[in-house]
Design a protein around this motif. Sequence first.
Motif, PDB file in Angstrom:
ATOM      1  N   LEU A  33      74.960  25.232   4.497  1.00  0.00           N
ATOM      2  CA  LEU A  33      76.350  25.530   2.717  1.00  0.00           C
ATOM      3  C   LEU A  33      76.075  26.978   1.861  1.00  0.00           C
ATOM      4  CD1 LEU A  33      78.078  24.177   0.514  1.00  0.00           C
ATOM      5  CD2 LEU A  33      75.862  23.115  -0.380  1.00  0.00           C
ATOM      6  N   VAL A  34      74.369  27.230   1.702  1.00  0.00           N
ATOM      7  CA  VAL A  34      74.179  28.951   1.505  1.00  0.00           C
ATOM      8  C   VAL A  34      74.676  29.509   1.967  1.00  0.00           C
ATOM      9  CG1 VAL A  34      72.193  29.936   0.771  1.00  0.00           C
ATOM     10  CG2 VAL A  34      72.177  27.772   0.362  1.00  0.00           C
ATOM     11  N   LEU A  35      74.923  29.974   3.318  1.00  0.00           N
ATOM     12  CA  LEU A  35      74.996  30.773   4.231  1.00  0.00           C
ATOM     13  C   LEU A  35      76.550  31.258   4.426  1.00  0.00           C
ATOM     14  CD1 LEU A  35      72.338  30.747   7.258  1.00  0.00           C
ATOM     15  CD2 LEU A  35      72.761  32.459   5.950  1.00  0.00           C
ATOM     16  N   MET A  36      77.461  29.955   3.806  1.00  0.00           N
ATOM     17  CA  MET A  36      78.783  30.013   4.213  1.00  0.00           C
ATOM     18  C   MET A  36      79.672  30.591   2.692  1.00  0.00           C
ATOM     19  SD  MET A  36      81.078  28.975   6.425  1.00  0.00           S
ATOM     20  CE  MET A  36      82.145  30.206   5.677  1.00  0.00           C
ATOM     21  N   MET A  37      78.587  28.925   2.009  1.00  0.00           N
ATOM     22  CA  MET A  37      79.036  30.381   0.467  1.00  0.00           C
ATOM     23  C   MET A  37      79.423  32.361   0.794  1.00  0.00           C
ATOM     24  SD  MET A  37      77.433  27.760  -1.996  1.00  0.00           S
ATOM     25  CE  MET A  37      77.926  28.780  -3.826  1.00  0.00           C
ATOM     26  N   LEU A  38      77.728  32.203   1.124  1.00  0.00           N
ATOM     27  CA  LEU A  38      77.892  33.928   1.134  1.00  0.00           C
ATOM     28  C   LEU A  38      79.102  34.719   1.957  1.00  0.00           C
ATOM     29  CD1 LEU A  38      73.495  34.271   0.904  1.00  0.00           C
ATOM     30  CD2 LEU A  38      75.300  34.459  -0.643  1.00  0.00           C
ATOM     31  N   ASP A  39      78.875  33.846   3.288  1.00  0.00           N
ATOM     32  CA  ASP A  39      79.815  34.374   4.007  1.00  0.00           C
ATOM     33  C   ASP A  39      80.982  34.575   3.888  1.00  0.00           C
ATOM     34  OD1 ASP A  39      81.612  33.978   6.725  1.00  0.00           O
ATOM     35  OD2 ASP A  39      79.852  35.215   8.004  1.00  0.00           O
ATOM     36  N   LEU A  40      81.409  33.676   3.214  1.00  0.00           N
ATOM     37  CA  LEU A  40      83.159  33.316   2.520  1.00  0.00           C
ATOM     38  C   LEU A  40      83.409  34.503   1.284  1.00  0.00           C
ATOM     39  CD1 LEU A  40      85.120  31.837   2.647  1.00  0.00           C
ATOM     40  CD2 LEU A  40      84.374  30.422   0.659  1.00  0.00           C
ATOM     41  N   LEU A  41      82.273  34.445   0.437  1.00  0.00           N
ATOM     42  CA  LEU A  41      82.708  35.420  -0.440  1.00  0.00           C
ATOM     43  C   LEU A  41      82.621  37.401  -0.267  1.00  0.00           C
ATOM     44  CD1 LEU A  41      79.867  34.342  -2.767  1.00  0.00           C
ATOM     45  CD2 LEU A  41      81.874  34.904  -3.259  1.00  0.00           C
ATOM     46  N   GLY A  42      81.748  37.271   1.268  1.00  0.00           N
ATOM     47  CA  GLY A  42      82.044  38.610   1.669  1.00  0.00           C
ATOM     48  C   GLY A  42      83.753  39.000   2.284  1.00  0.00           C
ATOM     49  N   ASN A  43      84.242  37.497   2.905  1.00  0.00           N
ATOM     50  CA  ASN A  43      85.181  37.958   3.560  1.00  0.00           C
ATOM     51  C   ASN A  43      86.784  37.561   3.178  1.00  0.00           C
ATOM     52  OD1 ASN A  43      84.605  39.017   6.542  1.00  0.00           O
ATOM     53  ND2 ASN A  43      83.178  37.186   6.167  1.00  0.00           N
ATOM     54  N   ALA A  44      85.853  36.546   1.806  1.00  0.00           N
ATOM     55  CA  ALA A  44      87.681  35.721   1.651  1.00  0.00           C
ATOM     56  C   ALA A  44      89.110  37.405   0.960  1.00  0.00           C
ATOM     57  CB  ALA A  44      86.881  35.060  -0.269  1.00  0.00           C
ATOM     58  N   GLY A  45      88.222  38.177  -0.042  1.00  0.00           N
ATOM     59  CA  GLY A  45      89.210  39.283   0.134  1.00  0.00           C
ATOM     60  C   GLY A  45      90.377  39.807   1.084  1.00  0.00           C
ATOM     61  N   ASP A  46      89.474  39.707   2.734  1.00  0.00           N
ATOM     62  CA  ASP A  46      90.267  40.383   3.504  1.00  0.00           C
ATOM     63  C   ASP A  46      91.334  39.078   3.717  1.00  0.00           C
ATOM     64  OD1 ASP A  46      89.090  42.489   3.689  1.00  0.00           O
ATOM     65  OD2 ASP A  46      87.432  41.787   4.513  1.00  0.00           O
ATOM     66  N   ILE A  47      90.590  37.863   4.008  1.00  0.00           N
ATOM     67  CA  ILE A  47      91.566  36.918   4.072  1.00  0.00           C
ATOM     68  C   ILE A  47      93.235  36.996   2.843  1.00  0.00           C
ATOM     69  CG2 ILE A  47      91.501  34.676   4.770  1.00  0.00           C
ATOM     70  CD1 ILE A  47      88.946  34.443   5.374  1.00  0.00           C
ATOM     71  N   LEU A  48      92.618  37.155   1.971  1.00  0.00           N
ATOM     72  CA  LEU A  48      93.364  36.454   1.310  1.00  0.00           C
ATOM     73  C   LEU A  48      94.306  37.549   1.155  1.00  0.00           C
ATOM     74  CD1 LEU A  48      91.795  34.122  -1.206  1.00  0.00           C
ATOM     75  CD2 LEU A  48      92.953  33.499  -0.237  1.00  0.00           C
ATOM     76  N   ALA A  49      94.060  39.103   1.294  1.00  0.00           N
ATOM     77  CA  ALA A  49      95.193  40.228   1.165  1.00  0.00           C
ATOM     78  C   ALA A  49      95.866  40.192   2.011  1.00  0.00           C
ATOM     79  CB  ALA A  49      94.030  41.363   1.768  1.00  0.00           C
ATOM     80  N   VAL A  50      95.919  39.395   2.838  1.00  0.00           N
ATOM     81  CA  VAL A  50      96.797  39.073   4.057  1.00  0.00           C
ATOM     82  C   VAL A  50      98.631  38.385   3.620  1.00  0.00           C
ATOM     83  CG1 VAL A  50      98.017  38.336   6.597  1.00  0.00           C
ATOM     84  CG2 VAL A  50      95.473  39.308   6.003  1.00  0.00           C
ATOM     85  N   PRO A  51      99.459  38.571   3.669  1.00  0.00           N
ATOM     86  CA  PRO A  51     100.936  37.691   2.877  1.00  0.00           C
ATOM     87  C   PRO A  51     100.776  36.630   3.738  1.00  0.00           C
ATOM     88  CG  PRO A  51     101.534  40.790   3.477  1.00  0.00           C
ATOM     89  CD  PRO A  51      99.948  39.886   3.648  1.00  0.00           C
ATOM     90  N   GLY A  52     101.172  35.661   2.607  1.00  0.00           N
ATOM     91  CA  GLY A  52     100.963  34.200   3.108  1.00  0.00           C
ATOM     92  C   GLY A  52      99.878  34.171   3.099  1.00  0.00           C
ATOM     93  N   ASN A  53      98.963  34.487   3.176  1.00  0.00           N
ATOM     94  CA  ASN A  53      97.718  33.165   3.327  1.00  0.00           C
ATOM     95  C   ASN A  53      97.061  33.267   1.632  1.00  0.00           C
ATOM     96  OD1 ASN A  53      97.053  34.047   6.072  1.00  0.00           O
ATOM     97  ND2 ASN A  53      95.836  35.396   5.627  1.00  0.00           N
TER      98      ASN A  53
END
Length: 365
Positions: A33-53
């Motif tokens: 849970l802890v590592l997934m939250m940290l990992d998601l914080l680091g990659n969420a911006g790049d994922i949501l930056a793609v149109p349609g995501n």
Amino acid sequence: MINLNFFPSRPIAFYMARLFIVRSLAVLAGLTLVLMMLDLLGNAGDILAVPGNGDADLWRYVGYRVPQLINRFLPFSVLLGTLITLATLNQNSEIVSMKAAGVSAHQIIAPLIVAAFLFALAHFAFNERIVTRANAALDAWEAVDWGLVPAGSGVQSNVAFTHGDNLVFARLVAGRDDAVRLAGITIYERAQGTLRRIFNGETGGRDPGGWRLQNVTVFDVDSGVQSRLPSLVYGPDIRPDQFTLARVDPDERDIFSLRGAIAELRAVGRPTESLEAHWWRKLALPMSSVLMPLLGAVAAFGLARSGQLIARAVIGMALGFAYFVADNFAIAMGNFGAYPPLLAAWGPFFLFLLIGETVLIRTEE
């Protein structure tokens, strides 16, 4: 009277196994849970930056990453579960009571080893059925910068090989044999080691005359001129397996498909020692969970009131960390060809099996 049974008794065995399993799963859930939250914080911006995501794609990323985290930290969670269980039993004088009843050190940790073997079986099945597919899907998705992944079976990402003096790169490769489809193809045309032209094709596939690339951009290095072509046929002598076997990632293949890829590479004279080491490691890595109760058993013995319980727990944790370091070092040596595949995969396991058994015998009293 000496107790020669494998387990101390059925009630005690079930009691200790239950404590061990619950604590190991709790540690694994907390770490994931802890590592997934940290990992998601680091990659969420790049994922949501793609149109349609959107939010669904974040959950998709979580679905790919969680199996990887579980696969990586399950043996470590078993180690921590062992230390917590045995330290608690020692603190409450339950270990002293069992030893006073004639129960040996090996009988005390026997229920934990059996439970750890169940963890190992679950780990192996989980890795083969879920983790390998999650690795392949996540690598393919990341290769297109979190965009749309082309449909197809056996998608591979970032494939590269040499064709004469030229360098050939493909961002995505899907399919097998004549049905191979390519995306993001780059060809560096060289003459006597000097770069002459760069071809960039959006897509490509097998053609009777070679490989037909679509929407090609050609950059001439000498003149500095860039031109566009609707299609281009390249490399009539390039075989489909040069794309499909150029990059065999053992983390993306189950034990059977990896064995098949090793056989194919061996048939065409390609080196396979690194892949063979990873094939053996698919068996050795889950078995590391069986080793953790033995390495952490040092926390069970010695009087808690002597003030050395924490020191013993630290020693057990240090032994576990040392095993993980030795395991990674051995597999790295196997990748370089310095260790034989079997030694690279199983050497650390048997070495620390002997170390753990020695420490257990020396600290039993």
